[in-house]
Design a protein around this motif. Structure first.
Motif, PDB file in Angstrom:
ATOM      1  N   ARG A   1       0.819  -1.217   0.000  1.00 46.84           N
ATOM      2  CA  ARG A   1       0.000   0.000   0.000  1.00 46.84           C
ATOM      3  C   ARG A   1       0.850   1.263   0.000  1.00 46.84           C
ATOM      4  O   ARG A   1       0.526   2.263  -0.648  1.00 46.84           O
ATOM      5  CB  ARG A   1      -0.902  -0.015   1.234  1.00 46.84           C
ATOM      6  CG  ARG A   1      -2.029   1.000   1.214  1.00 46.84           C
ATOM      7  CD  ARG A   1      -3.154   0.534   0.326  1.00 46.84           C
ATOM      8  NE  ARG A   1      -4.259   1.496   0.328  1.00 46.84           N
ATOM      9  CZ  ARG A   1      -5.289   1.435  -0.486  1.00 46.84           C
ATOM     10  NH1 ARG A   1      -5.367   0.458  -1.388  1.00 46.84           N
ATOM     11  NH2 ARG A   1      -6.258   2.327  -0.429  1.00 46.84           N
TER      12      ARG A   1
ATOM     13  N   HIS B   1      -1.795   2.034  -6.454  1.00 47.80           N
ATOM     14  CA  HIS B   1      -3.235   2.238  -6.696  1.00 47.80           C
ATOM     15  C   HIS B   1      -3.516   3.686  -7.088  1.00 47.80           C
ATOM     16  O   HIS B   1      -4.379   3.964  -7.915  1.00 47.80           O
ATOM     17  CB  HIS B   1      -4.036   1.840  -5.456  1.00 47.80           C
ATOM     18  CG  HIS B   1      -3.681   2.603  -4.215  1.00 47.80           C
ATOM     19  ND1 HIS B   1      -2.447   2.500  -3.598  1.00 47.80           N
ATOM     20  CD2 HIS B   1      -4.393   3.497  -3.480  1.00 47.80           C
ATOM     21  CE1 HIS B   1      -2.421   3.284  -2.534  1.00 47.80           C
ATOM     22  NE2 HIS B   1      -3.584   3.908  -2.437  1.00 47.80           N
TER      23      HIS B   1
ATOM     24  N   THR C   1      -4.907   5.093 -10.803  1.00 51.88           N
ATOM     25  CA  THR C   1      -5.985   6.085 -10.896  1.00 51.88           C
ATOM     26  C   THR C   1      -5.541   7.284 -11.729  1.00 51.88           C
ATOM     27  O   THR C   1      -6.296   7.774 -12.588  1.00 51.88           O
ATOM     28  CB  THR C   1      -6.412   6.549  -9.492  1.00 51.88           C
ATOM     29  OG1 THR C   1      -6.902   5.424  -8.755  1.00 51.88           O
ATOM     30  CG2 THR C   1      -7.496   7.610  -9.570  1.00 51.88           C
TER      31      THR C   1
ATOM     32  N   GLN D   1      -0.467  -6.560  -2.637  1.00 49.10           N
ATOM     33  CA  GLN D   1      -1.465  -5.748  -3.319  1.00 49.10           C
ATOM     34  C   GLN D   1      -1.642  -6.114  -4.794  1.00 49.10           C
ATOM     35  O   GLN D   1      -2.433  -5.483  -5.500  1.00 49.10           O
ATOM     36  CB  GLN D   1      -1.095  -4.261  -3.216  1.00 49.10           C
ATOM     37  CG  GLN D   1      -1.255  -3.674  -1.827  1.00 49.10           C
ATOM     38  CD  GLN D   1      -2.724  -3.597  -1.413  1.00 49.10           C
ATOM     39  OE1 GLN D   1      -3.565  -3.146  -2.166  1.00 49.10           O
ATOM     40  NE2 GLN D   1      -3.001  -4.051  -0.198  1.00 49.10           N
TER      41      GLN D   1
ATOM     42  N   ASN E   1      -5.247  -6.899  -5.973  1.00 43.73           N
ATOM     43  CA  ASN E   1      -6.069  -5.682  -5.903  1.00 43.73           C
ATOM     44  C   ASN E   1      -5.764  -4.744  -7.059  1.00 43.73           C
ATOM     45  O   ASN E   1      -6.674  -4.140  -7.645  1.00 43.73           O
ATOM     46  CB  ASN E   1      -5.843  -4.954  -4.577  1.00 43.73           C
ATOM     47  CG  ASN E   1      -6.390  -5.713  -3.391  1.00 43.73           C
ATOM     48  OD1 ASN E   1      -7.227  -6.594  -3.553  1.00 43.73           O
ATOM     49  ND2 ASN E   1      -5.931  -5.384  -2.202  1.00 43.73           N
ATOM     50  N   LEU E   2      -4.479  -4.619  -7.393  1.00 42.16           N
ATOM     51  CA  LEU E   2      -4.092  -3.735  -8.494  1.00 42.16           C
ATOM     52  C   LEU E   2      -4.589  -4.277  -9.828  1.00 42.16           C
ATOM     53  O   LEU E   2      -5.072  -3.513 -10.682  1.00 42.16           O
ATOM     54  CB  LEU E   2      -2.572  -3.567  -8.516  1.00 42.16           C
ATOM     55  CG  LEU E   2      -1.947  -2.885  -7.291  1.00 42.16           C
ATOM     56  CD1 LEU E   2      -0.426  -2.868  -7.394  1.00 42.16           C
ATOM     57  CD2 LEU E   2      -2.476  -1.465  -7.114  1.00 42.16           C
TER      58      LEU E   2
ATOM     59  N   GLN F   1      -8.188  -3.483 -10.025  1.00 42.34           N
ATOM     60  CA  GLN F   1      -8.386  -2.054 -10.280  1.00 42.34           C
ATOM     61  C   GLN F   1      -8.190  -1.731 -11.755  1.00 42.34           C
ATOM     62  O   GLN F   1      -8.950  -0.955 -12.346  1.00 42.34           O
ATOM     63  CB  GLN F   1      -7.422  -1.227  -9.420  1.00 42.34           C
ATOM     64  CG  GLN F   1      -7.585   0.281  -9.591  1.00 42.34           C
ATOM     65  CD  GLN F   1      -6.543   1.065  -8.798  1.00 42.34           C
ATOM     66  OE1 GLN F   1      -5.757   0.493  -8.039  1.00 42.34           O
ATOM     67  NE2 GLN F   1      -6.531   2.376  -8.955  1.00 42.34           N
TER      68      GLN F   1
END
Length: 432
Positions: free
Chosen positions: A245, A250, A254, A276, A279-280, A283
């Motif tokens: 994180r 992330h 974005t 992560q 999760n990435l 995303q």
């Protein structure tokens, strides 16, 4: 009961200190011929490991260098290392064997490493035993540690004949308060403490109740890399790091949504692995960025990947002294980085050899990347400035700073050793 425990602990401390005083009287002359460097996991792929391998290779020119890894969880090192450097592993978790004592102690939490240390969960009572035995077995040479928990253990346990150096790769301000309290009192027992940045050096000078004999700043050096300098013609931006994180990937993804809208022909590649990663990937899919943002995984050849890019992006919340920025500078990339305290802020001169993004918002990060994409002259000017800056971090330049530190520590120890030897000599009879 607590009072009894405190008395027992005080008795152990007195016994331990008495043993050290006796050992000091028989310690061999101080020496820097052998240098041992403590790492948590030498076969991992973090920036600390890479820079330690780089330093070990330089030191091997004049010293016997051994990397002592608390853990062994992979068969081979992820990064290349000088063949003159040897390895030792305290807890081989690939081949644990059938030792019942080990099996029992491995289930119990560490008492040597503070609970608030970020890697506390990697330690246990077995690693405590192996680490303490190793440190206490030494008689001479240099012992260097590379993270707070190991620095604290070395400061507490190293015998008097060993020259001790603590390295800090993470800013003091980011350490939990209980760890900072231990640092205030224990680090004074080290012979030297080395920070990576001027800002962190000042924090330690302001914080330590009593500093080690040497409190110095020695930044990381640029490691050797394959390939050539980037031609800056690839429509590729890269980021490299462990996928945690704190690295802010992330946020970078974005920001890339905005970049991709303005420049759909550009691609972002994020190299690394970590907790992560899933999760990435999710995303990226949810943002419709497949094909525009890639997660190729970790790479052992950072130089080759940087050579194929034009922009390097750093999106971390906090950094000590990121190796990846040095590597990107040495490859002549245009760098865009959040104006993170300590590392990036100290390494990059804004508008000269990179862009520092402040305030640290996703929109500002996207705007800075787009600016570098659209202004080719700026991109080439930043890259040229980065190449020039990288020369200050050449391994021979930084290596000389380590050579001087070791020489200074040895000179001081030799003078103290001569005084101790002279004090033990019987007084000559007075002439009558």
């Amino acid at each position: 009961m607590r009072a009894l425990a405190r008395k027992g602990k005080s008795a152990m401390v007195r016994l331990y200190r008495g043993y050290d005083r006796r050992k000091a009287r028989t310690a061999p002359p101080p020496s820097t011929r052998r240098i041992r460097i403590l790492l948590l996991h030498a076969h991992g792929m973090g920036g600390t490991i890479r820079t330690v391998f780089n330093l070990a290779g330089h030191l091997a020119d004049e010293h016997e260098v051994e990397i002592v890894s608390v853990l062994k969880e992979a068969e081979q090192p992820f990064f290349p290392v000088d063949p003159r450097v040897t390895f030792r592993y305290l807890d081989d978790r690939l081949n644990p064997g059938h030792d019942p004592v080990r099996a029992m102690l491995s289930k119990l939490p560490s008492r040597l490493i503070p609970k608030e240390e970020s890697a506390y969960h990697r330690f246990n009572l077995w690693t405590d035993l192996k680490l303490a035995r190793f440190i206490r077995s030494l008689d001479d040479g240099v012992l260097m540690a590379t993270r707070p928990g190991l620095n604290l253990a070395v400061a507490q346990l190293a015998p008097p004949g060993v020259i001790t150096i603590g390295q800090e790769h993470v800013a003091l301000a980011t350490q939990p308060e209980p760890v900072q309290e231990l640092i205030k009192w224990r680090y004074r027992r080290l012979d030297a403490l080395v920070t990576l940045t001027k800002a962190d050096l000042k924090d330690y000078q302001d914080t330590l109740k009593k500093a080690p004999r040497k409190l110095v700043r020695i930044p990381n050096a640029v490691p050797p890399m394959s390939g050539e300098v980037s031609k800056l013609d690839a429509k590729v931006a890269v980021a490299v790091g462990r996928m945690t994180r704190i690295k802010g990937f992330h946020r970078l993804i974005t920001a890339w949504e905005t970049v991709a809208q303005a420049h759909p022909d550009w691609k972002l590649r994020i190299f690394g692995a970590g907790p992560q990663e899933e999760n990435l990937a999710r995303q990226i899919a949810e943002a419709g960025l497949e094909g525009k943002v890639e997660l190729p995984g970790p790479t052992t050849d950072v130089g080759a990947e940087l050579e194929k890019a034009s922009i390097y992006v750093m999106s971390s919340r906090h950094e000590g002294f990121p190796m990846t920025i040095l590597e990107a500078m040495a490859k002549g990339l245009a760098i865009v980085s959040f104006n993170s305290p300590h590392g990036p802020k100290e390494m990059i001169k804004n508008e000269a050899d990179g862009l520092l993004v402040k305030p640290r918002t996703n929109a500002n990060l996207a705007a800075a990347i787009i600016r570098v994409i659209e202004d080719e002259q700026l991109r080439r000017d930043l890259a040229a400035g980065a190449l020039e800056k990288a020369e200050k971090y050449d391994v021979h330049v930084i290596g000389q700073k380590w050579d001087k530190l070791l020489a200074d520590l040895l000179t001081h120890r030799e003078a103290r050793y001569r005084r101790q030897v002279a004090a033990r000599q019987p007084a000559s009879p007075t002439a009558t």
